[in-house]
Design an enzyme around this catalytic site. Sequence first.
Site, short mmCIF file in Angstrom:
data_model
loop_
_atom_site.label_atom_id
_atom_site.label_comp_id
_atom_site.label_asym_id
_atom_site.label_seq_id
_atom_site.Cartn_x
_atom_site.Cartn_y
_atom_site.Cartn_z
N ASP A 22 0.84 -1.20 0.00
CA ASP A 22 0.00 0.00 0.00
C ASP A 22 0.88 1.25 0.00
O ASP A 22 0.37 2.38 -0.03
CB ASP A 22 -1.02 0.00 1.16
CG ASP A 22 -0.37 0.06 2.53
OD1 ASP A 22 0.87 -0.04 2.61
OD2 ASP A 22 -1.10 0.23 3.53
N SER A 23 2.22 1.04 -0.02
CA SER A 23 3.14 2.15 -0.28
C SER A 23 2.84 2.74 -1.66
O SER A 23 3.31 3.83 -1.99
CB SER A 23 4.59 1.67 -0.21
OG SER A 23 4.77 0.50 -0.98
N ASP A 36 -1.14 -6.34 -0.18
CA ASP A 36 -1.20 -5.62 1.08
C ASP A 36 -2.63 -5.16 1.33
O ASP A 36 -3.22 -4.48 0.48
CB ASP A 36 -0.29 -4.38 0.95
CG ASP A 36 0.35 -4.00 2.25
OD1 ASP A 36 0.10 -4.66 3.27
OD2 ASP A 36 1.15 -3.03 2.23
N LYS A 47 -1.01 -9.50 3.16
CA LYS A 47 -0.26 -8.99 4.32
C LYS A 47 -1.17 -8.02 5.05
O LYS A 47 -1.91 -7.26 4.42
CB LYS A 47 1.01 -8.27 3.87
CG LYS A 47 1.76 -7.59 5.03
CD LYS A 47 3.12 -7.07 4.63
CE LYS A 47 3.11 -5.70 4.03
NZ LYS A 47 2.52 -4.64 4.88
N GLU A 104 -1.20 -5.31 8.62
CA GLU A 104 -0.41 -4.67 9.67
C GLU A 104 -1.06 -4.88 11.03
O GLU A 104 -2.27 -4.67 11.18
CB GLU A 104 -0.31 -3.15 9.41
CG GLU A 104 0.40 -2.81 8.12
CD GLU A 104 0.53 -1.29 7.92
OE1 GLU A 104 0.17 -0.51 8.83
OE2 GLU A 104 1.00 -0.90 6.84
N GLU A 163 9.38 -3.87 10.44
CA GLU A 163 9.76 -2.58 9.84
C GLU A 163 10.31 -1.64 10.89
O GLU A 163 9.66 -1.37 11.91
CB GLU A 163 8.54 -1.96 9.12
CG GLU A 163 8.90 -0.63 8.45
CD GLU A 163 7.89 -0.17 7.42
OE1 GLU A 163 6.93 -0.92 7.09
OE2 GLU A 163 8.05 0.97 6.93
O1 KIV Z 1 3.53 -1.09 1.65
C1 KIV Z 1 4.69 -1.50 1.62
O2 KIV Z 1 5.45 -1.27 0.67
C2 KIV Z 1 5.17 -2.26 2.78
C3 KIV Z 1 6.62 -2.60 2.81
C4 KIV Z 1 7.40 -1.40 3.14
C5 KIV Z 1 6.90 -3.73 3.72
O3 KIV Z 1 4.41 -2.59 3.63
#
Ligand code: KIV
Length: 290
Positions: free
Chosen positions: A51-52, A90, A120, A122, A189
């Site tokens: 989600d970056s 994510d 994934k 968080e 992280e």
């Molecule tokens: O969203 C993302 O790119 C991440 C990584 C930095 C692990 O969660």
Amino acid sequence: MSKQSVFPRVTAPQIIRCKEEKRKVVGLTAYDAVFAALEEEAGVDFLLVGDSAGNVIAGHATTIPMTMDAMLFLTRCVSRGTSRVMVVADMPFGSFQVSTEEALHNAIRFLKEGGAQAVKLEGAGYLLPTIRRMVEAGIPVMGHLGLTPQMINVFGGYGVQATTAQEGEQLIQQARDLEEAGCFAIVLEKIPASLAERVTEVIKIPTIGIGSGAGCDGQILVNYDLLGVFDKFKPRFVRHYMNGAEQIRNAVSAWVSDVREGSFPGKSESYDAKPQRVEPKAAKRGRKAE
Ligand code: KIV
């Protein structure tokens, strides 16, 4: 990856086995088919559709605005561009916090519609029943502890996390909980390297570090960081393997100059019309040409 499998992509059990075999797990973010294919060819084990994307693709200040629709679109792009790597989607802010049912429904969408092999999310604590439910339903889950950017409004910044002894113990417990709930790997992280080493020792599933030192079982970076495409600032845990931003600016500015001075496109970059037999007008109408 170790053992061959009938399933063509890297699987969660293979990622877990890397730890037993002392082979580092390598992940990288990807958001589109072309970069995903190149990264796969370069040998990574998994691609995270992070989600970056909220920052590097959508231009937001945080990852908070990312939606299921946006993340599904990007996940489909990465899945279509690859055939070997594990694609990890994510789960965006708001897609898994409200209820286990909603989280499960959204995670299923990533596998069915996005072509991902895992998700994934968080955090830990209240999410443990949700993670258990996902794993029971056939969805491999990657955990994410330490600096969890979706908590930006609570954390108030992107600093190093778990720096006190008490916070360190709490994080170790969260990692144990995630392992117990069924996660196949955990992203750590921006936590102190010594703490990441301890977590790595106490759990059997691989730890994937980003800004958490060399003691993790694997590493992940944001692809635009690794390639130096994002050059507005460079956190200390990022290493640029090319000067992407400068090379892109130079290439585009060379093209702008060529267009302006008329040297682009050249003859070899243009098409000729096919030579055609010109029929005399009269013959066409069925009369003899004069
Ligand atoms: O969203 C993302 O790119 C991440 C990584 C930095 C692990 O969660």
